[in-house]
Design an enzyme around this catalytic site. Sequence first.
Site, short mmCIF file in Angstrom:
data_model
loop_
_atom_site.label_atom_id
_atom_site.label_comp_id
_atom_site.label_asym_id
_atom_site.label_seq_id
_atom_site.Cartn_x
_atom_site.Cartn_y
_atom_site.Cartn_z
N GLY A 213 49.14 33.60 44.80
CA GLY A 213 47.68 33.40 44.47
C GLY A 213 47.52 32.72 43.10
N GLY A 216 44.32 35.06 38.23
CA GLY A 216 43.25 35.74 38.02
C GLY A 216 42.40 36.24 39.38
CB THR A 217 43.20 35.77 43.01
OG1 THR A 217 44.59 35.73 42.67
CG2 THR A 217 42.60 34.08 42.84
CE LYS A 219 48.85 36.09 41.04
NZ LYS A 219 47.91 35.58 40.74
CD GLU A 436 39.54 19.01 52.18
OE1 GLU A 436 40.40 19.28 53.12
OE2 GLU A 436 39.84 18.31 51.25
CG ASP A 512 44.24 13.10 51.79
OD1 ASP A 512 44.94 14.20 51.70
OD2 ASP A 512 43.10 13.17 51.92
P1 ADP Z 1 46.08 37.98 38.51
O1 ADP Z 1 47.31 39.15 38.43
O2 ADP Z 1 45.90 37.46 40.02
O3 ADP Z 1 46.36 36.97 37.62
P2 ADP Z 1 44.50 40.28 37.57
O4 ADP Z 1 44.73 41.22 38.72
O5 ADP Z 1 45.26 40.44 36.52
O6 ADP Z 1 44.61 38.71 38.26
O7 ADP Z 1 42.90 40.21 37.51
C1 ADP Z 1 42.37 40.35 36.09
C2 ADP Z 1 41.21 41.00 36.39
O8 ADP Z 1 40.12 40.20 37.17
C3 ADP Z 1 41.29 42.49 36.98
O9 ADP Z 1 41.66 43.28 36.09
C4 ADP Z 1 39.79 42.48 37.23
O10 ADP Z 1 39.13 42.92 36.48
C5 ADP Z 1 39.51 41.10 37.57
N1 ADP Z 1 39.66 40.79 39.35
C6 ADP Z 1 40.39 39.93 39.60
N2 ADP Z 1 40.42 39.72 40.91
C7 ADP Z 1 39.37 40.89 41.26
C8 ADP Z 1 39.13 41.11 42.53
N3 ADP Z 1 39.50 40.54 43.67
N4 ADP Z 1 38.02 42.35 42.65
C9 ADP Z 1 37.66 42.86 41.50
N5 ADP Z 1 38.24 42.48 40.21
C10 ADP Z 1 39.19 41.46 40.28
ZN ZN Z 2 42.40 14.91 51.80
#
Ligand code: ADP
Ligand code: ZN
Length: 614
Positions: A213, A216-217, A219, A436, A512
């Site tokens: 992903g 910042g999502t 993981k 889309e 596309d």
């Molecule tokens: P990745 O590893 O995907 O880059 P991180 O797990 O390091 O992202 O996320 C960084 C911070 O962002 C986490 O410590 C948290 O505070 C916040 N964060 C990211 N995603 C979420 C989520 N789905 N729910 C709550 N907090 C999140």
């Molecule tokens: Zn398209």
Amino acid sequence: MNKKTSLTLIYFIVAFIVLIFLERYFLTQQTLQISYSEFKSLVKEGLVNNLIISKEYIEGKFVNGGVEKIISLRNIKEEKEKSFIKSSKTFYTIRVEDPDLIRELSDRNITYSGKQEVTWVKTLLSWIIPIAIFIAFWSFILKKMGTPGEGLMAVGKSKAKVYIEGETNVSFKDVAGVDEAKEELKEIIEFLKTPQKFLKLGGKIPKGILLVGPPGTGKTLLARAVAGEAGVPFLSLSGSAFVEMFVGVGAARVRDLFQQAEKLAPCIIFIDEIDALGKVRGLSPVSGVDEREQTLAQLLSEMDGFDTKKGVIIMAATNRPEIIDPALLRPGRFDRHVLVDRPDIKGREEIFRVHASKVKLGQDVDLKALAAMTPGMVGADIANIVNEAALLAARKGKQFVGMEDFEEAIERAIAGLEKKSRVINKKEKEIVAFHECGHAIVAASLPNADPVRRISIIPRGISALGYTIQLPTEDRYLLTKSELLDRLAVLLGGRCAEEIIFGEVSTGAQNDLERATDIAKKMVKNYGMSENLGPLSLEQSRMMFLENPWEKKGDYSEDTAKIIDEEVRRIIIESCDKAKKILNEKIDKLKIIAGLLIEKEIIEGEELKKLLES
Ligand code: ADP
Ligand code: ZN
Ligand code: MG
């Protein structure tokens, strides 16, 4: 610096100083240096004896009265100096070219002898000490290399450290908006809680799980939450740290890691940013390649030799799955992939809730509205926004974090992200939504197109602002002509929708068009699917390594080239017309669905089907 090595070093220095001191003091204290002329006058009066004559100097003993003679020769008055000279029993003098000396000595019955040049002290000083220092220095250096992470290796280790957490204290509650990923990981948690029970029932557990992903999502957070939910230790290290290290160290680290994991089982091994480690081999010829390959090879062999029965789950995370070495993704390795995608509006609201629970919220804060204001943002962005809002409120001396603080924080975040071109404005969002929907409706209406799984206008990656996922997503090996034509219509559907609704097209359709043109060209040139040209292959499939990949070879005439171009154009235009016809027929649906998409950002395949059928 290592305590032990610095101590050894100090020992050596002290020993060295003591030896110098000994030599100076013990061997010279009682020995008076005298000039050659003084020596000669002593010889004349027979006041010396037991001479040792070496190449450079002469040593000997004073005979009674010898020291007094020196005192009188030097005309010394001071008592202190007198007593010092008197205390010396031997002397030495620098030898001067003097052929008569031996005869004079014989005349006066003074015994003398030659001298072997080196004494044991000299030997010690000139040989053993330098060697000792050399050895000490090397053992010091080697120790530094042996324990990476201190001194010389600080760069490598500080990041390549294996972090072991007995208890991560993170649970699924802390990770919001990624319900699908959580669902997929539940099984793993069950396994880690009671591996024996699970295996008795015959469950098959994947060895490696890859979290995929955008950055910042959540993981990393999710991986820790899995450990937290299962109540098992969490061993983590980052793939990128290996690249900077000396060859061999990374591999050793990996070995260590797996050994430790075995002791701590059940537990989770987590390798963050595994793309840095498992980059497709030979992709970049820059530094660190050897190290990476060695580390990767070690990781692969550890994984192969590892039995899930031991209760160790290996997780990894990446935001660039496309550059990962395929060897890592083979069955028995990271064969289970879990998508951790950007959150939709509902997901963002939940993430806001998670983070807002840590601050004092004002009454006016509407989390739903905040979620609507932050399209395209990920968990990390939201965590930052909440933090920033709290800081802003504190600066203003407020007791609670209010809506206006959040709004200000969001504005700042957007300004920051706009530079990274990840946030879209309202007009863009509308265009993307219609685009889309165009793809999706055409796909849903054509018999030979893959069914739509999901439409999303959550920006993904750098270039794609929205996307439509069709099933099956894997590559097909055999496609019929009608399937290819339908595929073309779907690809062009986005652009056509923009044209119908807005009367003009945007740059969003570039990708596309590229793909559509590519398919059309292949149909004409490679697959012989053009009636006008007949079943001819007009392009040899290129052999990657033998030929220059940039030089496309075709053995056909200018005239044929012209027909090819015409045919490609015709196919594209016909496909476009087909898409437009479908969209014009369903323009009401298009507007409804696009409106819904703008609101919800994601529409699942099932929902789309219902909407189209109603
Ligand atoms: P990745 O590893 O995907 O880059 P991180 O797990 O390091 O992202 O996320 C960084 C911070 O962002 C986490 O410590 C948290 O505070 C916040 N964060 C990211 N995603 C979420 C989520 N789905 N729910 C709550 N907090 C999140
Ligand atoms: Zn398209
Ligand atoms: Mg991370």
